[in-house]
Motif scaffolding. Structure first.
Motif, short mmCIF file in Angstrom:
data_model
loop_
_atom_site.label_atom_id
_atom_site.label_comp_id
_atom_site.label_asym_id
_atom_site.label_seq_id
_atom_site.Cartn_x
_atom_site.Cartn_y
_atom_site.Cartn_z
N GLN A 24 99.41 46.06 44.75
CA GLN A 24 98.11 45.44 44.64
C GLN A 24 97.05 46.48 44.43
OE1 GLN A 24 97.64 43.94 48.63
NE2 GLN A 24 98.86 42.01 48.41
N GLU A 25 97.18 47.87 44.87
CA GLU A 25 96.36 48.71 44.42
C GLU A 25 96.53 49.09 42.86
OE1 GLU A 25 96.94 51.99 47.14
OE2 GLU A 25 95.55 50.99 48.70
N ASP A 26 97.55 49.01 42.40
CA ASP A 26 97.95 49.40 40.83
C ASP A 26 97.35 48.30 40.18
OD1 ASP A 26 99.25 51.53 41.72
OD2 ASP A 26 101.25 50.85 41.22
N GLY A 27 97.20 47.18 40.54
CA GLY A 27 96.81 45.94 39.93
C GLY A 27 95.30 45.71 39.82
N LEU A 28 94.71 46.14 41.15
CA LEU A 28 93.40 46.41 41.16
C LEU A 28 92.81 47.71 40.08
CD1 LEU A 28 90.61 45.76 42.58
CD2 LEU A 28 91.15 47.51 44.32
N GLY A 29 93.47 48.66 40.11
CA GLY A 29 93.14 49.73 39.38
C GLY A 29 93.25 49.35 37.77
N LYS A 30 94.23 48.69 37.34
CA LYS A 30 94.21 47.94 36.07
C LYS A 30 93.15 47.12 35.73
CE LYS A 30 99.24 48.59 35.70
NZ LYS A 30 100.54 47.87 35.59
N VAL A 31 92.64 46.23 36.86
CA VAL A 31 91.50 45.49 36.42
C VAL A 31 90.22 46.30 36.35
CG1 VAL A 31 90.01 43.73 37.45
CG2 VAL A 31 92.58 43.43 37.65
N ILE A 32 90.25 47.34 37.11
CA ILE A 32 88.80 48.30 37.05
C ILE A 32 89.18 48.86 35.86
CG2 ILE A 32 87.68 50.25 38.21
CD1 ILE A 32 88.53 49.18 40.66
N ALA A 33 89.92 49.42 35.33
CA ALA A 33 89.99 50.07 33.90
C ALA A 33 89.85 49.29 32.88
CB ALA A 33 91.58 50.61 33.92
N PHE A 34 90.25 48.04 32.96
CA PHE A 34 89.91 47.16 31.86
C PHE A 34 88.59 46.80 31.83
CE2 PHE A 34 89.46 42.57 30.36
CZ PHE A 34 89.93 42.66 29.32
N ILE A 35 87.92 46.62 32.87
CA ILE A 35 86.39 46.09 32.86
C ILE A 35 85.77 47.38 32.37
CG2 ILE A 35 84.45 45.78 34.60
CD1 ILE A 35 86.28 43.99 36.43
N PHE A 36 86.25 48.77 32.83
CA PHE A 36 85.41 49.63 32.16
C PHE A 36 85.35 49.79 30.74
CE2 PHE A 36 85.75 54.36 30.89
CZ PHE A 36 84.34 54.73 31.35
#
Length: 76
Positions: A24-36
């Motif tokens: 779940q943390e990996d997925g959250l990190g990918k979402v944050i990176a995409f938003i950035f």
């Protein structure tokens, strides 16, 4: 294969809770990176747009001043 996806049957392989949280943390990190990345792209587009608009305004002001100067030489 990713550590977040079980290999075969989901019922046969029990995924530990810590691994599920890590996934779940990996997925959250990918979402944050995409938003950035999207926000940086939009900031770049905004800078380019503002630069082009400033260039256009300066060009129009220069052309107006040049036309006024050249019109001063007309004898009429």
């Amino acid at each position: 294969m990713s550590r977040c996806t079980p290999r075969a049957n989901k019922d046969a392989i029990k995924v530990p809770a810590q691994q599920r949280i890590a996934c779940q943390e990996d997925g959250l990190g990918k979402v944050i990176a995409f938003i950035f990345v999207v926000s940086m792209f939009l900031a770049f587009v905004q800078e380019v747009f503002e630069s082009v608009m400033a260039w256009y305004r300066d060009t129009m002001a220069w052309l107006s001043e040049t036309a006024t100067y050249l019109a001063g030489f007309w004898p009429f």
